[in-house]
Design a protein around this motif. Structure first.
Motif, PDB file in Angstrom:
ATOM      1  N   THR A 131       1.880   6.460   6.833  1.00  0.00           N
ATOM      2  CA  THR A 131       2.546   7.514   7.585  1.00  0.00           C
ATOM      3  C   THR A 131       2.990   7.043   8.950  1.00  0.00           C
ATOM      4  O   THR A 131       4.120   7.288   9.376  1.00  0.00           O
TER       5      THR A 131
ATOM      6  N   ILE B 283       0.827  -1.206   0.000  1.00  0.00           N
ATOM      7  CA  ILE B 283       0.000   0.000   0.000  1.00  0.00           C
ATOM      8  C   ILE B 283       0.862   1.257   0.000  1.00  0.00           C
ATOM      9  O   ILE B 283       0.491   2.267  -0.563  1.00  0.00           O
ATOM     10  N   ALA B 284       2.029   1.151   0.597  1.00  0.00           N
ATOM     11  CA  ALA B 284       2.927   2.304   0.568  1.00  0.00           C
ATOM     12  C   ALA B 284       3.284   2.641  -0.874  1.00  0.00           C
ATOM     13  O   ALA B 284       3.412   3.806  -1.238  1.00  0.00           O
TER      14      ALA B 284
ATOM     15  N   TYR C 167      13.148   5.831   3.470  1.00  0.00           N
ATOM     16  CA  TYR C 167      13.334   6.132   2.066  1.00  0.00           C
ATOM     17  C   TYR C 167      13.942   4.955   1.317  1.00  0.00           C
ATOM     18  O   TYR C 167      13.461   4.567   0.246  1.00  0.00           O
TER      19      TYR C 167
ATOM     20  N   LEU D  81      11.595   2.146   0.622  1.00  0.00           N
ATOM     21  CA  LEU D  81      10.659   2.508  -0.430  1.00  0.00           C
ATOM     22  C   LEU D  81      11.309   2.388  -1.788  1.00  0.00           C
ATOM     23  O   LEU D  81      10.719   1.858  -2.733  1.00  0.00           O
TER      24      LEU D  81
ATOM     25  N   ALA E 159      -3.824   5.562   3.934  1.00  0.00           N
ATOM     26  CA  ALA E 159      -2.750   6.544   3.910  1.00  0.00           C
ATOM     27  C   ALA E 159      -2.147   6.710   5.299  1.00  0.00           C
ATOM     28  O   ALA E 159      -0.930   6.824   5.458  1.00  0.00           O
ATOM     29  N   ARG E 160      -2.998   6.688   6.292  1.00  0.00           N
ATOM     30  CA  ARG E 160      -2.525   6.875   7.645  1.00  0.00           C
ATOM     31  C   ARG E 160      -1.558   5.770   8.043  1.00  0.00           C
ATOM     32  O   ARG E 160      -0.555   6.013   8.710  1.00  0.00           O
TER      33      ARG E 160
ATOM     34  N   LYS F 108       9.512   4.352  11.778  1.00  0.00           N
ATOM     35  CA  LYS F 108      10.719   3.848  11.115  1.00  0.00           C
ATOM     36  C   LYS F 108      10.583   2.404  10.641  1.00  0.00           C
ATOM     37  O   LYS F 108      11.583   1.711  10.470  1.00  0.00           O
TER      38      LYS F 108
ATOM     39  N   PHE G 294       5.965   5.066   8.715  1.00  0.00           N
ATOM     40  CA  PHE G 294       7.120   5.918   8.471  1.00  0.00           C
ATOM     41  C   PHE G 294       7.612   6.545   9.748  1.00  0.00           C
ATOM     42  O   PHE G 294       8.799   6.525  10.059  1.00  0.00           O
ATOM     43  N   LEU G 295       6.695   7.070  10.498  1.00  0.00           N
ATOM     44  CA  LEU G 295       7.077   7.750  11.724  1.00  0.00           C
ATOM     45  C   LEU G 295       7.696   6.760  12.706  1.00  0.00           C
ATOM     46  O   LEU G 295       8.559   7.120  13.486  1.00  0.00           O
TER      47      LEU G 295
END
Lengths: 240, 240
Positions: A213, A159-160, A223, A226, A209-210, A219, A216-217
């Motif tokens: 995120t 989904i990312a 990057y 991805l 989407a959440r 970790k 990501f936050l």
DNA sequence: CGCCGTCTTGCGTAAACCCGCAGCTTGTTG
DNA sequence: CAACAAGCTGCGGGTTTACGCAAGACGGCG
């Protein structure tokens, strides 16, 4: 004995150079590369068996480089030396280390002493040396407690990347519904339902989407993860 | 003259220390902080007017720190010294620099010479010095060509945070439809429609999620930008 | 002032998403 | 083997997204 250093930053590179000289008197040659691509090439040309590798380099990151190097010569010993212990990196590394290979993961914030010890243990004694902080993540990640299953992680990545449920289903050979099941599992673990105790029904999140995120936050993603995932996706798209 | 250095990495910190000494003989004191929080405190205590600041530090990043410092003393001169020129950073910095303030943005990959020159120009001559590469981004970002409007960027951040259309509408005081309009504008600019030339209709993307990823890969967003945005979001949620 | 471009908003629809319910297939365990 | 947990799958329906169409609103500009 020859040691190859692959590292972006000139300061860190020369620091490593010194550390290697100090820790390994039996080492007679040190060669340096300033990005992943150059690192691969040098490793091939010199048949390097001892490498110190930075993760996160601009040109081609350490994980990619390590992967191709290990593919050619799985007995190569690699010490990863990184600023971060993001779960994404840890996961990335442990996915590519060949069976029985000696490798290490040391943080840049470690002391000189620890770095030198790690160098000797890995290159001389063929031991694995994993920074305690990183080790913690690994445990958590393998044991299920609070950690993420591979399939959960997989769908997170999907989904990312921005795939639809249908596309994921196709890619992973699942039914639509199964994909959605896994998504719910993921949402659950990431605890994406509303920001703590907020009961206004208007402040709702788009779960999909959440989730990305939050990951990501935390970790779980970064990057470089991805980037790799995107490359794999493109590959898959090619192959129809 | 006193100079404050705020930088994570001990190697870089001592390198900076030397560079300052060499470039600024008129500087009699150099103080160091190893994260944003400590940096803010030292800046306050010493009423520092000359600061060299790393972006991207573990504890509290440079942009946050610079913002509070500038809030207290807008005439402070800050030289940002960073590894990256992500658009997200550049945008972040230019959003917080006070009118008429002297500041600089130099990449860590710059030569000693360039760093020293920048130090003198900013601290002595009160000039702005922006690395050429960074400058390019700024231009593009301000001029509309190929760049992103503030409102486009704003909505990008909003979906990256995982807000629903409705929530965004509320937050930005827009109608639902307007939010969706802006989204389409964004999708357009990010070129999120299918991966190049792929006409299979099955390989479709979830535009919303895809947009975020593409933005990430293009460095329009990065971890620190997300972190800041998330903090702002939480604030907003508090204030009902 | 009238023309035009940009931005906002409402209406409406098809598709995608979230998710409860329930039947099935497996691997595990006593 | 029976019992049970865990994962896959289809069905169905309530919400959210993506987006075309079209009617204002606002700001230049000749």
């Amino acid at each position: 004995m020859k040691v190859l250093i692959v590292e972006d930053d000139p300061l860190h590179r020369s620091y490593l150079h010194e550390a290697v000289n100090a820790a390994l008197p039996e080492c007679d040659t040190v060669i340096e590369a300033e990005n992943g691509t150059a690192g691969e090439k040098l490793a091939r040309d010199h048949k390097s068996a001892h490498i110190v590798m930075d993760l996160q380099m601009a040109n081609r990151n350490g994980i990619e480089a390590a992967r191709t190097i290990w593919k050619e010569r799985p007995e190569t010993r690699i010490l990863f030396w990184s600023n971060y212990s993001d779960e994404a990196y840890v996961r990335g590394v442990s996915r590519i280390v060949p069976d029985g290979a000696a490798y290490g993961y040391v943080l840049k914030s470690a002391s000189d002493e620890r770095l030198k010890l790690a160098l000797r243990s890995i290159f001389i004694e063929s031991q694995c040396v994993i920074d305690r902080e990183v080790r913690g993540l690994q445990q958590k990640s393998l044991g299920q407690t609070n950690g993420f299953t591979d399939s959960e992680y997989e769908i997170l990545v999907d989904i990312a990347l921005g795939l639809t449920d249908r596309a994921i289903a196709k890619r992973r050979s699942l039914s639509l519904r199964s994909v959605q099941n896994r998504l719910q599992q993921l949402y659950d673990k990431l605890d994406v339902y509303q920001s703590a105790g907020d009961d206004h029904e208007d402040g709702r999140f788009n779960l999909r989407a959440r989730a990305v995120t939050v990951a990501f936050l935390r970790k779980l993603l970064n990057y470089s993860a991805l980037e790799r995932a995107e490359a794999e996706l493109q590959e898959w798209l090619e192959g129809k």
